[in-house]
Each structure stands twice: as structure tokens, then as C-alpha cells.
Design an enzyme around this catalytic site. Structure first.
Site, PDB file in Angstrom:
ATOM      1  N   HIS A   3       0.837  -1.214   0.000  1.00 12.44           N
ATOM      2  CA  HIS A   3       0.000   0.000   0.000  1.00 12.44           C
ATOM      3  C   HIS A   3       0.870   1.262   0.000  1.00 12.44           C
ATOM      4  O   HIS A   3       0.453   2.302  -0.481  1.00 12.44           O
ATOM      5  CB  HIS A   3      -0.891   0.032   1.244  1.00 12.44           C
ATOM      6  CG  HIS A   3      -1.653  -1.233   1.455  1.00 12.44           C
ATOM      7  ND1 HIS A   3      -2.598  -1.691   0.565  1.00 12.44           N
ATOM      8  CD2 HIS A   3      -1.584  -2.179   2.443  1.00 12.44           C
ATOM      9  CE1 HIS A   3      -3.098  -2.835   1.008  1.00 12.44           C
ATOM     10  NE2 HIS A   3      -2.501  -3.156   2.131  1.00 12.44           N
TER      11      HIS A   3
ATOM     12  N   HIS B 231       5.473   6.572   6.703  1.00  8.20           N
ATOM     13  CA  HIS B 231       5.195   6.139   5.327  1.00  8.20           C
ATOM     14  C   HIS B 231       4.692   7.345   4.551  1.00  8.20           C
ATOM     15  O   HIS B 231       4.460   8.405   5.135  1.00  8.20           O
ATOM     16  CB  HIS B 231       4.123   5.023   5.322  1.00  8.20           C
ATOM     17  CG  HIS B 231       2.849   5.497   5.905  1.00  8.20           C
ATOM     18  ND1 HIS B 231       2.567   5.409   7.260  1.00  8.20           N
ATOM     19  CD2 HIS B 231       1.816   6.160   5.336  1.00  8.20           C
ATOM     20  CE1 HIS B 231       1.393   5.982   7.482  1.00  8.20           C
ATOM     21  NE2 HIS B 231       0.936   6.451   6.335  1.00  8.20           N
TER      22      HIS B 231
ATOM     23  N   HIS C  82       2.198   8.933   1.056  1.00  9.95           N
ATOM     24  CA  HIS C  82       1.114   8.798   0.066  1.00  9.95           C
ATOM     25  C   HIS C  82       1.466   9.759  -1.063  1.00  9.95           C
ATOM     26  O   HIS C  82       1.962  10.860  -0.789  1.00  9.95           O
ATOM     27  CB  HIS C  82      -0.232   9.185   0.669  1.00  9.95           C
ATOM     28  CG  HIS C  82      -0.604   8.414   1.902  1.00  9.95           C
ATOM     29  ND1 HIS C  82      -1.411   7.298   1.872  1.00  9.95           N
ATOM     30  CD2 HIS C  82      -0.233   8.580   3.197  1.00  9.95           C
ATOM     31  CE1 HIS C  82      -1.555   6.831   3.109  1.00  9.95           C
ATOM     32  NE2 HIS C  82      -0.840   7.575   3.931  1.00  9.95           N
TER      33      HIS C  82
ATOM     34  N   GLU D   9      -3.256  13.339   1.168  1.00 11.22           N
ATOM     35  CA  GLU D   9      -4.547  12.843   1.685  1.00 11.22           C
ATOM     36  C   GLU D   9      -5.348  14.025   2.244  1.00 11.22           C
ATOM     37  O   GLU D   9      -6.457  14.296   1.785  1.00 11.22           O
ATOM     38  CB  GLU D   9      -4.297  11.794   2.773  1.00 11.22           C
ATOM     39  CG  GLU D   9      -3.542  10.577   2.229  1.00 11.22           C
ATOM     40  CD  GLU D   9      -3.940   9.296   2.897  1.00 11.22           C
ATOM     41  OE1 GLU D   9      -3.717   9.149   4.112  1.00 11.22           O
ATOM     42  OE2 GLU D   9      -4.512   8.434   2.213  1.00 11.22           O
TER      43      GLU D   9
ATOM     44  N   HIS E  99       3.419  10.555   6.688  1.00  6.87           N
ATOM     45  CA  HIS E  99       2.750  10.277   7.970  1.00  6.87           C
ATOM     46  C   HIS E  99       3.713   9.613   8.945  1.00  6.87           C
ATOM     47  O   HIS E  99       4.235   8.536   8.655  1.00  6.87           O
ATOM     48  CB  HIS E  99       1.535   9.363   7.750  1.00  6.87           C
ATOM     49  CG  HIS E  99       0.404  10.066   7.069  1.00  6.87           C
ATOM     50  ND1 HIS E  99      -0.588   9.387   6.382  1.00  6.87           N
ATOM     51  CD2 HIS E  99       0.120  11.376   6.951  1.00  6.87           C
ATOM     52  CE1 HIS E  99      -1.439  10.257   5.888  1.00  6.87           C
ATOM     53  NE2 HIS E  99      -1.045  11.488   6.211  1.00  6.87           N
TER      54      HIS E  99
ATOM     55  N   THR F 133      -6.225   6.243   7.621  1.00  3.36           N
ATOM     56  CA  THR F 133      -6.772   6.558   6.292  1.00  3.36           C
ATOM     57  C   THR F 133      -6.749   5.327   5.389  1.00  3.36           C
ATOM     58  O   THR F 133      -7.051   5.400   4.205  1.00  3.36           O
ATOM     59  CB  THR F 133      -5.958   7.672   5.602  1.00  3.36           C
ATOM     60  OG1 THR F 133      -4.643   7.163   5.338  1.00  3.36           O
ATOM     61  CG2 THR F 133      -5.901   8.917   6.459  1.00  3.36           C
ATOM     62  N   THR F 134      -6.348   4.179   6.001  1.00  7.11           N
ATOM     63  CA  THR F 134      -6.397   2.926   5.248  1.00  7.11           C
ATOM     64  C   THR F 134      -7.160   1.918   6.096  1.00  7.11           C
ATOM     65  O   THR F 134      -7.179   2.035   7.327  1.00  7.11           O
ATOM     66  CB  THR F 134      -4.982   2.356   5.040  1.00  7.11           C
ATOM     67  OG1 THR F 134      -4.409   2.102   6.336  1.00  7.11           O
ATOM     68  CG2 THR F 134      -4.092   3.313   4.284  1.00  7.11           C
TER      69      THR F 134
HETATM   70  N1  LIG Z   1      -2.352   6.486   6.582  1.00  2.00           N
HETATM   71  S1  LIG Z   1      -2.295   6.027   8.084  1.00  2.00           S
HETATM   72  O1  LIG Z   1      -1.366   6.910   8.774  1.00  2.00           O
HETATM   73  O2  LIG Z   1      -3.648   6.066   8.595  1.00  2.00           O
HETATM   74  C1  LIG Z   1      -1.661   4.434   8.329  1.00  2.00           C
HETATM   75  C2  LIG Z   1      -1.606   3.992   9.658  1.00  2.00           C
HETATM   76  C3  LIG Z   1      -2.115   4.804  10.710  1.00  2.00           C
HETATM   77  C4  LIG Z   1      -2.057   4.332  12.001  1.00  2.00           C
HETATM   78  C5  LIG Z   1      -1.540   3.055  12.281  1.00  2.00           C
HETATM   79  C6  LIG Z   1      -1.023   2.262  11.281  1.00  2.00           C
HETATM   80  C7  LIG Z   1      -1.048   2.712   9.953  1.00  2.00           C
HETATM   81  C8  LIG Z   1      -0.507   1.921   8.944  1.00  2.00           C
HETATM   82  C9  LIG Z   1      -0.518   2.368   7.641  1.00  2.00           C
HETATM   83  C10 LIG Z   1       0.086   1.566   6.659  1.00  2.00           C
HETATM   84  C11 LIG Z   1       0.096   1.987   5.342  1.00  2.00           C
HETATM   85  C12 LIG Z   1      -0.520   3.200   4.994  1.00  2.00           C
HETATM   86  C13 LIG Z   1      -1.123   3.999   5.962  1.00  2.00           C
HETATM   87  C14 LIG Z   1      -1.112   3.626   7.300  1.00  2.00           C
HETATM   88 ZN   LIG Z   2      -0.754   7.447   5.911  1.00  2.00          ZN
END
Ligand SMILES: NS(=O)(=O)c1c2ccccc2cc2ccccc12
Ligand SMILES: [Zn+2]
Length: 261
Positions: free
Chosen positions: A64, A94, A96, A106, A119, A199-200
């Protein structure tokens, strides 16, 4: 199959609610932030990052996004202050991003997207024993969002982009030690904050979002290297370029967005 999800036409954000009904919940992320509709809150102190002894472990393609994981067995790298009542431990960061030339952030600001969004994911290890437990608690996670816009080359981002060829395929992981994400932050940490979600999928409504107002600047060439990643595994015959891995803004549903001064 099962809870498979992605960013395509069939398995993308408009379909997530079928396997994850919380997608239509009351505190979903991202959102469109309208600066003149946020409430300035003078009780909101500065964000404090203690990343000086952070320990990055690896960089991975999880199908992802590209994710850099950190050692989180103690409070060596934490974020505190701002809207947070406790220190939150850095777990991973990570990105986007969009396709060539189009947008990929996002969160949006008054309807405007940025090219990409970073993020930094943290969890409340004071109140919860594990990241997994925190991820389902209303105050379990704090994600620091940083916008990326295109322009001059970013002097430190090459440390990430030079490693991307090693994690081209979903499921690949390589060592990635000694990286301190402090080098990816803008000089001002003025921010907006609101209560939201991952957001995923599984879209847990467990995130205190802290979105930094000022973007960092990266070159189109550096951003282009993220698009050399693919969503698919090495063993699959499909090679689907990893891009446009962003969820569009969700309804505010009466939430307040606060602004640091
Ligand atoms: N886009 S995101 O930050 O919501 C997110 C996470 C948020 C909190 C905890 C784990 C997360 C893991 C993700 C993994 C891939 C993309 C967004 C991810
Ligand atoms: Zn994210």
C-alpha cells in the site's frame, strides 16, 4: 478475496465500506482543512519531538505504501505536547503520493492538494500495552502529517529514495538503520489538529491528527522514484505501479479543527 483492499476502481476507497463499515463513521480521515474555519486555541502548546535516539529498523513495501519501521520497546523516540496528554512513541512512517504531475496528499487545504504526504505514526504506550491495542482506542494513536510539494531537491530525502529500488515489490523488506526522520520536517511546526482515523483499512477511529501547515520541498525526480514501486508481489505477473495511494477527504460530521497559533 477476504479483506483485500487497494486503491483501484474495484477495491479502492469507494468500496472499503463493504468490508469496513466504519468507513462511513463520524471521525474518518483525511479531511479538507479550511484554515479560516478552524478555531485558534491558545491552550495548544508546541509539538515537541524527541527523535534524537530513534532507532530505525527497516524499510518495507507493504503493498500500500513504503514504510520505515522503528524500534518502539521504550520511549527513546516520542512526540509530546500540542493536543497530546501523554508522550506517544514513534512506530513507523510512510508516504502517500499521486501519479506524474497530479496530486497525492490525503489531507487537502481549502480544497488544494499537495504532491505527497508523509505520515509519522505514534502510539500511546502510557495507556496501552501494545500498538495493536492502541490502534483501536480513541486516543491510542497520534499521526504527524507533513505535506510535500515539488520544487528544489530535498537534501536528505535521497536517503529514502536511494533505498526504494530494494523494496520495489509488495512484501519486500530491507535493513534501514540510522535514519532520523527529523531531517524530513519543515522549520515551522505550526499545525492543525483534529480527531480522526487511519486513512487505510481497518480505518480505526483512533488517531489524533496533527497536520503541519508548512510543506517540505522535494524534486519531481525524487518523487518519481516513489512511482518505481509496485503494489504487486514479485511472483505476480501483474506489475501495477504504486501511485495515487491516497484516500480522498471525508465528511467533517461536525468535528472541530483547532489551529496552533
Ligand atoms: N495512513 S495512516 O497513517 O492512517 C496508516 C496507519 C495509521 C495508524 C496506524 C497504522 C497505519 C498503517 C498504515 C500503513 C500503510 C498506509 C497507511 C497507514
Ligand atoms: Zn498514511
Amino acid at each position: 478475496t477476504g479483506n483485500h483492499w487497494g486503491y483501484g476502481k474495484e477495491d479502492g476507497p469507494t468500496a472499503w465500506h463493504k468490508n469496513y463499515p466504519v468507513a462511513e463513521g463520524d471521525r474518518q480521515s483525511p479531511i479538507d482543512i479550511i484554515p479560516n474555519q478552524t478555531s485558534h486555541d491558545s491552550s495548544l502548546g508546541p509539538i515537541v519531538l524527541n527523535y534524537d535516539h530513534c532507532t530505525s529498523i527497516n524499510i518495507a513495501n507493504n503493498g500500500h505504501s513504503v514504510v520505515v519501521e522503528f524500534e518502539d520497546s521504550d520511549d527513546r523516540s516520542v512526540i509530546r505536547g500540542g493536543p497530546l496528554d501523554n508522550p506517544y512513541r514513534l512506530k513507523q512512517f510512510h508516504f502517500h503520493w499521486g501519479g506524474k504531475g497530479c496530486h497525492g496528499s490525503e489531507h487537502t487545504v481549502a480544497g488544494n492538494s499537495y504532491a505527497s504526504e508523509l505520515h509519522l505514526v505514534h502510539w500511546n504506550a502510557v495507556k496501552y500495552k501494545t500498538f495493536g491495542e492502541a490502534a483501536t482506542a480513541p486516543d491510542g494513536l497520534a499521526v504527524l502529517g507533513i505535506f510535500l510539494e515539488t520544487g528544489d531537491e530535498h537534501r536528505w530525502l535521497h536517503m529514502i529514495t536511494d533505498a526504494l529500488y530494494t523494496v520495489k515489490f509488495k512484501g519486500s523488506v530491507t535493513d534501514f538503520k540510522g535514519f532520523n526522520p527529523k531531517c524530513l520536517l519543515p522549520s515551522s511546526l505550526q499545525y492543525w489538529t483534529y480527531l480522526g482515523s487511519l486513512t487505510t483499512p481497518p480505518l480505526h477511529e483512533s488517531v489524533i491528527w496533527i497536520v503541519v501547515k508548512d510543506p517540505i520541498v522535494v524534486s519531481e525526480k525524487q518523487l518519481g522514484k516513489f512511482r518505481t514501486l509496485v503494489f504487486t508481489g514479485e511472483e505476480e505477473d501483474q506489475r501495477t505501479r504504486m501511485e495515487n495511494n491516497f484516500r480522498p477527504p471525508q465528511l467533517l460530521k461536525g468535528r472541530k479543527v483547532r489551529s496552533s497559533n
